[in-house]
Design an enzyme around this catalytic site. Structure first.
Site, PDB file in Angstrom:
ATOM      1  N   HIS A   9       0.812  -1.220   0.000  1.00 40.48           N
ATOM      2  CA  HIS A   9       0.000   0.000   0.000  1.00 40.48           C
ATOM      3  C   HIS A   9       0.847   1.273   0.000  1.00 40.48           C
ATOM      4  O   HIS A   9       0.320   2.363   0.204  1.00 40.48           O
ATOM      5  CB  HIS A   9      -0.962   0.010   1.199  1.00 40.48           C
ATOM      6  CG  HIS A   9      -0.378  -0.550   2.454  1.00 40.48           C
ATOM      7  ND1 HIS A   9      -0.973  -1.574   3.167  1.00 40.48           N
ATOM      8  CD2 HIS A   9       0.762  -0.253   3.118  1.00 40.48           C
ATOM      9  CE1 HIS A   9      -0.230  -1.866   4.213  1.00 40.48           C
ATOM     10  NE2 HIS A   9       0.814  -1.075   4.210  1.00 40.48           N
ATOM     11  N   TYR A  51      17.262   2.098   4.097  1.00 40.59           N
ATOM     12  CA  TYR A  51      17.599   1.468   2.822  1.00 40.59           C
ATOM     13  C   TYR A  51      18.817   2.086   2.157  1.00 40.59           C
ATOM     14  O   TYR A  51      19.314   1.551   1.166  1.00 40.59           O
ATOM     15  CB  TYR A  51      16.437   1.587   1.828  1.00 40.59           C
ATOM     16  CG  TYR A  51      15.128   1.025   2.288  1.00 40.59           C
ATOM     17  CD1 TYR A  51      15.075  -0.009   3.214  1.00 40.59           C
ATOM     18  CD2 TYR A  51      13.937   1.529   1.794  1.00 40.59           C
ATOM     19  CE1 TYR A  51      13.858  -0.517   3.630  1.00 40.59           C
ATOM     20  CE2 TYR A  51      12.725   1.021   2.203  1.00 40.59           C
ATOM     21  CZ  TYR A  51      12.685   0.002   3.124  1.00 40.59           C
ATOM     22  OH  TYR A  51      11.483  -0.503   3.527  1.00 40.59           O
TER      23      TYR A  51
END
Length: 502
Positions: A171, A256
């Site tokens: 999502h 990340y």
């Protein structure tokens, strides 16, 4: 219409109850067959009771077959929804706490970095077993809709080695879409986007309103927004330096890449503690732990509260039900899906799992050609893809040399740790994950021997990270039952992050 849908990991209250509501909000789906399966019989029973009550209160007669026998649940299933968390909260805690000893400070730890890589090792081993069962007992044309993380790694393994057609669903794109609309004072449906990249590193390469390009003014719009300027500092800085806004939340994105969490004294400069998803150390572990404790304690009250209403207005934005609706009815659905690239994004590897716009109707799932990503965002994605590829091959073959190379190549781990530290970190995480890593039996035995006999590098035992908050007790959560219920019941635990930060 009559077909069978199976939920694997059905003890996940947020996903299972919500997606079942979405499915049964489709008028044509009132005669489907539903099966739930989970390895935790207690959680499975609680969720099944709630869902059966919801169905009855909506005046439907859709039976749910709940079982801990996965093959029984999968028998004849045309669609399989997977929401598993292999190792549960126990393993998740190790994904966060062990790397912290080495200075690897993660907000979530379920996609990349040390936690995400090890989560992938556990998940891939389980997913390949699930794929075997699907091949053997499910419908021959079964479609696996995977919601489990690490999304790209698991979806990659299922498609390449599992022999099952698998689509990954997330999502994240919808959240950023709403934010882009908000900074311009528009409604989400007024802004058309093209978003492409890899899961959790997808980029809004086009945003338009009535044909006018919005991407050029995004940086200024976000910088002047009263909430996002404070809560999305990492995303705004990436927008400033790479030219495009990224889908993933501030906290997730920060783990990340190598730049925002490598120095403990700088982490606070990039995060906001108004909501866990903005960068709190171990934030997702905390809210998951709180949600599980609350649901298990408060479950009798949940059965007394109003049932979910199965109407179009109450249907969520999760892709799963819309994909199945499009495939079965022919009504066209446009969403963003995680699929094998095969040239959709021309400057990312063909075998990687990319996230890009797709269309679904009765003819299937179609992925239009995106072409090249802008070269900077593509470079960011390609680094992560290298980690994913190493992780997938390591998990499938039980190859701890590839596993260590994945850790070496990971941006945050590599920014914080030297090679000797990485080797010891991997040893510790292999040993901690032994119950869920059958493919690493020999490597774990060797790791145990090294940890027991060789001099240990010094680590920061008991280090809690730069921005960790304590887990709330049930008594503390009782002071705000609405918030506790929402946390426990939502599949998307970062859904309300903007209001939480105010």
């Amino acid at each position: 219409m009559s077909f069978k849908i199976a939920f694997i990991g059905a003890g996940s209250i947020g996903f299972t109850r919500g997606i079942l509501r979405d499915m049964l909000s489709v008028p044509e789906f009132r005669d489907i067959e539903v099966s739930f399966t989970d390895i935790n019989e207690h959680n499975l029973d609680m969720v099944t009771q709630l869902c059966r009550r919801d169905i009855a209160e909506n005046g439907l007669n859709v039976p749910i077959h709940a079982t801990t026998d996965r093959r029984e649940a999968l028998a004849g299933a045309k669609y399989i929804l997977c929401t598993i968390r292999v190792g549960g909260l126990e393993a998740f805690a190790g994904d966060v706490d062990i790397p912290l000893k080495y200075g690897v400070d993660q907000c979530v730890g379920d996609t990349l970095s040390a936690g995400g890589i090890m989560y992938g090792q556990r998940g891939i081993a389980a997913m390949l077993d699930i794929c075997r069962d699907i091949r053997e007992v499910a419908s021959p044309d079964a479609l696996l809709l995977n919601y489990a993380n690490p999304m790209a790694m698991l979806t990659w393994a299922c498609n390449k080695y599992g022999g099952v057609r698998t689509i990954g669903l997330c999502h994240g794109v919808q959240h950023g879409h709403r934010q882009i609309a908000e900074v311009y004072g528009l409604k989400q449906e007024e802004v058309d986007i093209i978003c492409a990249g890899i899961n959790h590193q997808t980029w809004y390469i086009q945003a338009r309103h009535q044909g006018k390009d919005l991407t050029g003014g995004l940086l200024e719009a976000f910088e002047r927004h009263p909430d996002f300027a404070r809560t999305e500092k990492v995303r705004i800085d990436m927008l400033r330096r790479f030219g495009y806004y990224s889908t993933e939340s501030n906290g997730h994105l920060s783990e990340y890449v190598p730049w925002y969490r490598k120095r403990p004294d700088e982490i606070q400069d990039w995060i906001d503690l108004g909501s866990w998803i903005n960068g709190e150390t171990g934030g997702y572990l905390r809210v998951c732990t709180e949600g599980r404790s609350w649901f298990e304690t408060d479950f009798p009250n949940w059965m007394k509260e109003p049932a979910f209403v199965y109407t179009a207005e109450k249907r969520s934005h999760e892709h799963g039900s819309y994909i199945i609706e499009a495939l079965e009815t022919g009504r066209v659905y446009r969403g963003h899906f995680n699929v094998v690239n095969k040239g959709v994004i021309s400057n990312l590897p063909a075998d990687a799992i990319i996230e890009a716009p797709g269309y679904v109707d009765r003819n299937g799932i179609s992925m239009p050609l995106v072409g090249d990503l802008p070269i900077g965002p593509a470079a960011v994605c390609n680094v992560s893809i290298s980690v994913q590829r190493l992780s997938v091959e390591a998990a499938v073959h039980g190859d701890d040399a590839l596993l260590r190379q994945a850790f070496m190549m990971d941006p945050l781990v590599g920014a914080v740790c030297n090679p000797k530290e990485i080797w010891q970190l991997v040893d510790e995480m292999l040993v901690a994950g032994e119950p869920w890593l059958p493919q690493y039996k020999e490597a774990i035995a060797q790791a145990k021997h090294r940890l027991a006999t060789e001099p240990r590098l010094k680590t920061r035992e008991g280090y809690e990270g730069a921005a960790r908050l304590p887990v709330k007790s049930v008594e503390e959560m009782q002071k705000n039952r609405a918030a506790a219920n929402q946390n426990a019941g939502e599949s998307d635990k970062g859904k309300e992050r903007a209001s939480a930060a105010k």
